[in-house]
Scaffold this active site. Structure first.
Site, mmCIF file in Angstrom:
data_model
loop_
_atom_site.group_PDB
_atom_site.id
_atom_site.type_symbol
_atom_site.label_atom_id
_atom_site.label_comp_id
_atom_site.label_asym_id
_atom_site.label_seq_id
_atom_site.Cartn_x
_atom_site.Cartn_y
_atom_site.Cartn_z
ATOM 1 N N LYS A 1 15.728 22.105 -10.333
ATOM 2 C CA LYS A 1 15.019 20.882 -10.705
ATOM 3 C C LYS A 1 15.856 19.921 -11.552
ATOM 4 O O LYS A 1 16.603 20.326 -12.416
ATOM 5 C CB LYS A 1 13.753 21.224 -11.511
ATOM 6 C CG LYS A 1 12.646 21.874 -10.711
ATOM 7 C CD LYS A 1 12.007 20.939 -9.689
ATOM 8 C CE LYS A 1 11.135 19.876 -10.298
ATOM 9 N NZ LYS A 1 9.835 20.359 -10.731
ATOM 10 N N HIS B 1 0.834 -1.219 0.000
ATOM 11 C CA HIS B 1 0.000 0.000 0.000
ATOM 12 C C HIS B 1 0.862 1.259 0.000
ATOM 13 O O HIS B 1 0.422 2.306 0.471
ATOM 14 C CB HIS B 1 -0.950 0.037 1.204
ATOM 15 C CG HIS B 1 -1.633 -1.262 1.492
ATOM 16 N ND1 HIS B 1 -2.857 -1.609 0.960
ATOM 17 C CD2 HIS B 1 -1.236 -2.334 2.235
ATOM 18 C CE1 HIS B 1 -3.194 -2.816 1.381
ATOM 19 N NE2 HIS B 1 -2.223 -3.280 2.147
ATOM 20 N N GLU C 1 8.990 9.117 -16.662
ATOM 21 C CA GLU C 1 7.587 9.495 -16.849
ATOM 22 C C GLU C 1 7.087 9.091 -18.237
ATOM 23 O O GLU C 1 5.956 8.626 -18.405
ATOM 24 C CB GLU C 1 7.416 11.000 -16.645
ATOM 25 C CG GLU C 1 7.665 11.430 -15.215
ATOM 26 C CD GLU C 1 7.715 12.946 -15.093
ATOM 27 O OE1 GLU C 1 8.816 13.499 -15.072
ATOM 28 O OE2 GLU C 1 6.655 13.570 -15.052
ATOM 29 N N SER D 1 14.536 22.104 -15.543
ATOM 30 C CA SER D 1 13.355 22.938 -15.727
ATOM 31 C C SER D 1 13.795 24.272 -16.305
ATOM 32 O O SER D 1 14.870 24.771 -15.992
ATOM 33 C CB SER D 1 12.672 23.157 -14.368
ATOM 34 O OG SER D 1 11.895 24.337 -14.403
#
Ligand code: ARG
Length: 463
Positions: A288, A161, A295, A282
């Site tokens: 970043k 979980h 992704e 970024s």
């Protein structure tokens, strides 16, 4: 006389050429040109067989073979002019062959139809992709084995979980993915073995009256045998569907792993550092470092599974044998194959280059009462409590630690004895993370010794 604009390949009964929209919906040359090499290989095998069986002359077969080599080199060097009016790769190549060698080109299509031709070309193309997938999966598995071997005994939290459950080892977690991609590999091999039958020579749908030798063309093209039923051979796209379903499952695995890398590389987790080579920055936030490759891999499963669904829908209502609907098979498979291969390569690169942050892993492994099960097991083993009671006692100890704002090993013996008087100092021996993972020696368990056994086994399988 037929209209000059009617199709030169099949225009005999046509008085006029097609409407521009008809041509646009009908043509597949925009995408099936990717099967040019397979089409030429199939034609060369077919021509050689036609000569060997006396259906065409040796000199015609030689002219055809030579001409096909020229056509292939024109396609490879980019000088070939593809024509939409000629509909697909099969007719584009045959028309060009005619320009180069003249009359013998017209004999190539004896005892053959575009129906068995496209089925053959597409099988060859998919087979190449299965081979590429095998290579990609093997490389990815090797990268995972490298990580597993290096970190066979690095503790990290195991989750259920996405809540801390029990400590596991980095190596064990990597080896879980080895199992998953190993199953993909075995599915790829199964699919390849099943699809490796030659449709060539089944002609339009019924076979042919010419004395052809289908064993010969099957062998020449690396197939194990000719397909046994002509109706099935020209209308079967199971090989494409199996490819897409194997790709879908594999892409789902890639997606799950990608999701973990996204989580693990976040500032909140810091379990891994992805290499600069597989990260992006970024444009506005200088600090970043984004896991874009992960992704995108996570997203690929959508289009790959979409292709699987799309082709299922195309095929589901088709009567035997060939219907033009089946031309819609290729773009789905091409797109899925491109993206599966890319995702495999990107994941391999990320896994190879990533650094596991041992300190963060270890710190997280020991937090969140991760050794509560070890404590319960100790109560069973040493105090002979039934597991259910031990579970209850441990729950009370966890609540106590939570109230005090500490972890289980930080409780004093006195604290523990308020919950169960028989607990002794010996219990602290099992509350450490290292002890916890080392003790999980059951077959398939997370103990470093077990992980190393599996790494060795898999090394033998993938080299
Ligand atoms: N371009 C067609 C395809 O991809 C080739 C087969 C055409 N056969 C036919 N009977 N029209 O399916």
């Amino acid at each position: 006389m037929t209209d000059q604009s009617s199709n030169q390949m099949w225009g005999g009964r046509f008085a006029a050429g097609p409407d521009a929209i008809m041509e646009a919906i009908n043509a597949s040359i925009g995408f099936d040109r990717r099967m040019a090499a397979q089409d030429i290989a199939g034609s060369r095998a077919h021509a050689a067989m036609l000569a060997a069986t006396g259906v065409i002359s040796d000199s015609d077969a030689q002219a055809i073979a030579k001409g096909l080599i020229t056509v292939l080199s024109e396609i490879e060097d980019g000088s070939f002019e593809f024509s939409t009016a000629l509909e697909d790769i099969h007719m584009n190549i045959e028309a060009r062959l005619k320009e180069i060698v003249g009359e013998p080109a017209g004999r190539l299509h004896t005892a053959r139809s575009r129906n068995d031709q496209v089925a053959t070309d597409f099988r060859l193309w998919v087979r190449d992709q299965l081979d590429a997938a095998e290579t990609g999966l093997l490389a990815l598995i090797r990268a995972l084995l490298g990580q597993a071997e290096a970190g066979a005994d690095w503790a990290m939290p195991g989750f259920t979980h996405l809540q801390t459950a029990q400590p596991v080892t980095w190596g064990h977690h990597m080896m879980a993915y080895v199992e998953m991609f190993g199953r993909d590999l075995s599915r790829v091999r199964d699919a390849r073995a099943r699809m490796n039958e030659s449709p060539l020579g089944t002609a339009a749908l019924a076979g042919t009256s010419f004395p052809i030798d289908r064993e010969m063309t099957a062998r020449a093209l690396g197939f194990d045998r000719p397909a046994a039923n002509s109706l099935d051979a020209v209308s079967d796209r199971d090989f494409a569907l199996e490819f897409l379903s194997v790709a879908s499952i594999s892409a789902m695995h890639l997606s799950r792993m990608a999701e973990e890398l996204v989580i693990w590389s976040s500032a909140q987790f810091r379990f891994v550092t992805l290499s600069d080579r597989f990260s992006t920055g970024s444009s506005i936030m200088p600090q970043k470092k984004n896991p874009d490759a992960a992704e995108l891999i996570r997203a690929k499963v959508g289009r790959i599974f979409g292709a699987n669904t799309a082709l299922m829908m195309v095929m589901k209502g088709l009567p035997l044998a060939y219907s033009k609907d089946m031309q819609e098979d290729k773009e789905q498979v091409f797109d899925a194959a491109d993206n599966w291969m890319l995702a495999l390569a990107a994941m391999e690169g990320m896994v190879r280059d990533m650094t596991a942050n041992r300190d963060s892993l270890a710190a997280a492994a020991g937090s969140g009462f991760s050794t509560a099960t070890d404590l319960a097991d100790w109560l069973v083993r040493v105090l002979d409590l039934p597991f259910r009671d031990a579970h209850h006692v441990t729950g009370a100890l966890v609540a106590l630690a939570e109230n005090k704002g500490c972890d289980l090993p930080d409780l004093s013996l006195q604290d523990m004895q308020t919950v169960h008087g028989d607990i002794t100092a010996d219990v602290f021996g099992v509350l450490g993370v290292e002890n916890s993972v080392n003790s999980r020696m059951s077959y398939g368990g997370t103990a470093p010794a077990r992980v190393r056994e599996q790494v060795e086994l898999w090394k033998g399988r993938v080299t």
